[in-house]
Each structure stands twice: as C-alpha cells, then as structure tokens.
Design a protein around this motif. Structure first.
Motif, PDB file in Angstrom:
ATOM      1  N   ILE A  50       0.863  -1.176   0.000  1.00  0.00           N
ATOM      2  CA  ILE A  50       0.000   0.000   0.000  1.00  0.00           C
ATOM      3  C   ILE A  50       0.898   1.223   0.000  1.00  0.00           C
ATOM      4  CG2 ILE A  50      -0.222  -0.018   2.534  1.00  0.00           C
ATOM      5  CD1 ILE A  50      -3.129   1.056   2.048  1.00  0.00           C
ATOM      6  N   THR A  51       0.593   2.153  -0.902  1.00  0.00           N
ATOM      7  CA  THR A  51       1.428   3.340  -1.026  1.00  0.00           C
ATOM      8  C   THR A  51       0.909   4.461  -0.128  1.00  0.00           C
ATOM      9  OG1 THR A  51       0.151   4.367  -2.797  1.00  0.00           O
ATOM     10  CG2 THR A  51       1.811   2.724  -3.436  1.00  0.00           C
ATOM     11  N   SER A  52       1.683   5.513  -0.045  1.00  0.00           N
ATOM     12  CA  SER A  52       1.263   6.663   0.751  1.00  0.00           C
ATOM     13  C   SER A  52       0.003   7.290   0.180  1.00  0.00           C
ATOM     14  CB  SER A  52       2.384   7.702   0.813  1.00  0.00           C
ATOM     15  OG  SER A  52       2.746   8.114  -0.491  1.00  0.00           O
ATOM     16  N   GLY A  53      -0.215   7.079  -1.120  1.00  0.00           N
ATOM     17  CA  GLY A  53      -1.423   7.595  -1.746  1.00  0.00           C
ATOM     18  C   GLY A  53      -2.613   6.665  -1.625  1.00  0.00           C
ATOM     19  N   GLY A  54      -2.391   5.503  -1.044  1.00  0.00           N
ATOM     20  CA  GLY A  54      -3.492   4.568  -0.826  1.00  0.00           C
ATOM     21  C   GLY A  54      -3.644   3.498  -1.893  1.00  0.00           C
ATOM     22  N   SER A  55      -2.785   3.509  -2.900  1.00  0.00           N
ATOM     23  CA  SER A  55      -2.866   2.477  -3.930  1.00  0.00           C
ATOM     24  C   SER A  55      -2.392   1.147  -3.368  1.00  0.00           C
ATOM     25  CB  SER A  55      -2.005   2.858  -5.139  1.00  0.00           C
ATOM     26  OG  SER A  55      -2.475   4.042  -5.726  1.00  0.00           O
ATOM     27  N   THR A  56      -3.063   0.097  -3.765  1.00  0.00           N
ATOM     28  CA  THR A  56      -2.723  -1.237  -3.268  1.00  0.00           C
ATOM     29  C   THR A  56      -2.360  -2.165  -4.415  1.00  0.00           C
ATOM     30  OG1 THR A  56      -5.041  -1.909  -3.321  1.00  0.00           O
ATOM     31  CG2 THR A  56      -4.204  -1.013  -1.246  1.00  0.00           C
ATOM     32  N   ASN A  57      -1.593  -3.184  -4.072  1.00  0.00           N
ATOM     33  CA  ASN A  57      -1.176  -4.176  -5.057  1.00  0.00           C
ATOM     34  C   ASN A  57      -1.087  -5.509  -4.346  1.00  0.00           C
ATOM     35  OD1 ASN A  57      -0.103  -5.028  -7.654  1.00  0.00           O
ATOM     36  ND2 ASN A  57       1.816  -5.311  -6.557  1.00  0.00           N
ATOM     37  N   TYR A  58      -1.507  -6.584  -5.023  1.00  0.00           N
ATOM     38  CA  TYR A  58      -1.534  -7.906  -4.402  1.00  0.00           C
ATOM     39  C   TYR A  58      -0.906  -8.952  -5.312  1.00  0.00           C
ATOM     40  CZ  TYR A  58      -5.056  -5.804  -1.359  1.00  0.00           C
ATOM     41  OH  TYR A  58      -5.723  -4.997  -0.465  1.00  0.00           O
ATOM     42  N   ALA A  59      -0.302  -9.936  -4.686  1.00  0.00           N
ATOM     43  CA  ALA A  59       0.120 -11.115  -5.432  1.00  0.00           C
ATOM     44  C   ALA A  59      -1.132 -11.845  -5.905  1.00  0.00           C
ATOM     45  CB  ALA A  59       0.966 -12.024  -4.543  1.00  0.00           C
ATOM     46  N   ASP A  60      -1.037 -12.464  -7.052  1.00  0.00           N
ATOM     47  CA  ASP A  60      -2.196 -13.171  -7.599  1.00  0.00           C
ATOM     48  C   ASP A  60      -2.718 -14.232  -6.635  1.00  0.00           C
ATOM     49  OD1 ASP A  60      -1.022 -13.172 -11.075  1.00  0.00           O
ATOM     50  OD2 ASP A  60      -2.123 -11.669  -9.913  1.00  0.00           O
ATOM     51  N   SER A  61      -1.828 -14.848  -5.893  1.00  0.00           N
ATOM     52  CA  SER A  61      -2.215 -15.956  -5.012  1.00  0.00           C
ATOM     53  C   SER A  61      -3.065 -15.511  -3.828  1.00  0.00           C
ATOM     54  CB  SER A  61      -0.969 -16.674  -4.504  1.00  0.00           C
ATOM     55  OG  SER A  61      -0.147 -15.767  -3.786  1.00  0.00           O
ATOM     56  N   VAL A  62      -3.076 -14.204  -3.541  1.00  0.00           N
ATOM     57  CA  VAL A  62      -3.828 -13.731  -2.368  1.00  0.00           C
ATOM     58  C   VAL A  62      -4.934 -12.754  -2.730  1.00  0.00           C
ATOM     59  CG1 VAL A  62      -1.774 -14.029  -0.949  1.00  0.00           C
ATOM     60  CG2 VAL A  62      -2.349 -11.744  -1.813  1.00  0.00           C
ATOM     61  N   LYS A  63      -5.033 -12.407  -4.006  1.00  0.00           N
ATOM     62  CA  LYS A  63      -6.093 -11.478  -4.421  1.00  0.00           C
ATOM     63  C   LYS A  63      -7.453 -12.024  -3.993  1.00  0.00           C
ATOM     64  CE  LYS A  63      -3.972  -9.168  -8.368  1.00  0.00           C
ATOM     65  NZ  LYS A  63      -3.923  -9.029  -9.845  1.00  0.00           N
ATOM     66  N   VAL A  64      -8.304 -11.117  -3.575  1.00  0.00           N
ATOM     67  CA  VAL A  64      -9.656 -11.417  -3.099  1.00  0.00           C
ATOM     68  C   VAL A  64      -9.626 -11.899  -1.656  1.00  0.00           C
ATOM     69  CG1 VAL A  64     -11.754 -12.784  -3.402  1.00  0.00           C
ATOM     70  CG2 VAL A  64     -10.496 -11.989  -5.398  1.00  0.00           C
ATOM     71  N   ARG A  65      -8.624 -12.667  -1.269  1.00  0.00           N
ATOM     72  CA  ARG A  65      -8.596 -13.229   0.086  1.00  0.00           C
ATOM     73  C   ARG A  65      -7.946 -12.293   1.098  1.00  0.00           C
ATOM     74  NH1 ARG A  65      -5.724 -17.613   1.136  1.00  0.00           N
ATOM     75  NH2 ARG A  65      -4.162 -17.266  -0.500  1.00  0.00           N
ATOM     76  N   PHE A  66      -6.931 -11.529   0.673  1.00  0.00           N
ATOM     77  CA  PHE A  66      -6.190 -10.657   1.584  1.00  0.00           C
ATOM     78  C   PHE A  66      -6.498  -9.200   1.273  1.00  0.00           C
ATOM     79  CE2 PHE A  66      -2.296 -13.595   2.512  1.00  0.00           C
ATOM     80  CZ  PHE A  66      -3.156 -14.622   2.869  1.00  0.00           C
ATOM     81  N   THR A  67      -6.498  -8.376   2.312  1.00  0.00           N
ATOM     82  CA  THR A  67      -6.710  -6.943   2.145  1.00  0.00           C
ATOM     83  C   THR A  67      -5.679  -6.177   2.964  1.00  0.00           C
ATOM     84  OG1 THR A  67      -9.096  -7.275   1.879  1.00  0.00           O
ATOM     85  CG2 THR A  67      -8.345  -5.048   2.363  1.00  0.00           C
ATOM     86  N   VAL A  68      -4.971  -5.267   2.307  1.00  0.00           N
ATOM     87  CA  VAL A  68      -4.000  -4.423   3.000  1.00  0.00           C
ATOM     88  C   VAL A  68      -4.643  -3.056   3.223  1.00  0.00           C
ATOM     89  CG1 VAL A  68      -2.874  -3.691   0.843  1.00  0.00           C
ATOM     90  CG2 VAL A  68      -1.631  -3.562   3.017  1.00  0.00           C
ATOM     91  N   SER A  69      -4.464  -2.513   4.404  1.00  0.00           N
ATOM     92  CA  SER A  69      -5.043  -1.218   4.733  1.00  0.00           C
ATOM     93  C   SER A  69      -4.133  -0.502   5.718  1.00  0.00           C
ATOM     94  CB  SER A  69      -6.445  -1.383   5.322  1.00  0.00           C
ATOM     95  OG  SER A  69      -6.384  -2.103   6.543  1.00  0.00           O
ATOM     96  N   ARG A  70      -4.469   0.733   6.005  1.00  0.00           N
ATOM     97  CA  ARG A  70      -3.625   1.480   6.937  1.00  0.00           C
ATOM     98  C   ARG A  70      -4.486   2.391   7.812  1.00  0.00           C
ATOM     99  NH1 ARG A  70      -1.112   5.873   2.632  1.00  0.00           N
ATOM    100  NH2 ARG A  70      -3.036   7.055   2.401  1.00  0.00           N
ATOM    101  N   ASP A  71      -3.966   2.680   8.979  1.00  0.00           N
ATOM    102  CA  ASP A  71      -4.579   3.628   9.898  1.00  0.00           C
ATOM    103  C   ASP A  71      -3.496   4.646  10.219  1.00  0.00           C
ATOM    104  OD1 ASP A  71      -5.557   5.065  12.075  1.00  0.00           O
ATOM    105  OD2 ASP A  71      -6.640   3.354  12.875  1.00  0.00           O
TER     106      ASP A  71
END
Length: 121
Positions: A50-71
């Motif tokens: 997850i970037t400082s701008g909020g953009s996220t990127n996932y490995a194909d193996s975890v897409k849909v199952r994992f979510t990255v977020s920040r507080d």
C-alpha cells in the motif's frame, strides 16, 4: 525496532488472521509499506503493498482473500487474511520503502521482524 509486525499465529484452513505493522513515530515519511512472506525452503515473496497515496497491489495468489489497509492515526498497516490456505503458511514480514526519519536520515527500505503464520488443513 522501527517496524513492528505482529498478529501471526495458528489458524485452520478457511480461517482468518489480521497482521499489524506498526511504523515508528520517528519515521515521518514512507512511500509504501509492503507485506512479504517466506515459507521454508522458498524465496521471500511479495504479498501486498500500500502506497502513501493509498494504492494497493496484491500477489495473484492472495487477491480477493487478503486486504491491505492502513490507519495513519495509529501509524499502522494491516493485512487482513481471509479464507486462509495451508500454502499461506510462512513467516510474514513488513517492509517500508523510501523511509525518512525525523532526524533527516533516509533509507531506501527497512524490514521489520517476521511474524509466523501457520495454517493447518
């Protein structure tokens, strides 16, 4: 420790865990925070970023199952892991890119200590 990862543990297949990466308050700017994992006998691989701008990127193996977020108020980046599979078993690390400290010190990247995730079938 500038990056403190926690939240690992034992889960059953289909279960969930949430990992946390607390970024030290001495760090005033980070371009991106990523989660990586390394299974026994395998190379470390990127899981999500997850970037400082909020953009996220996932490995194909975890897409849909994992979510990255920040507080931002808590200086914390999370990795919510759902529908865990035995192949998700690994040590998970958080990583920060383009790290600037309050002192003015700069690092291209820094790593936190790992947290073990074990998924039983």
């Amino acid at each position: 420790v500038q990056l403190q990862a926690s939240g690992g543990g034992l889960a059953q297949a289909g279960g969930s865990l949430r990992l946390s990466c607390v970024v030290s308050e001495t760090i005033i700017r980070v371009n991106a925070v990523g989660w990586y994992r390394q299974a026994p006998g395998k190379q470390r691989e990127l899981v999500a970023t997850i970037t400082s701008g909020g953009s996220t990127n996932y490995a194909d193996s975890v897409k849909v199952r994992f979510t990255v977020s920040r507080d931002n108020a808590k200086n914390t980046v999370y990795l919510q892991m759902e529908n865990l599979k035995p192949e998700d078993t690994a040590v998970y690390y958080c990583n920060a890119r383009d790290v600037e400290y309050r002192s003015g010190t700069y690092y291209y990247e820094q790593w936190g200590q790992g947290t073990q995730v074990t998924v039983s079938s």
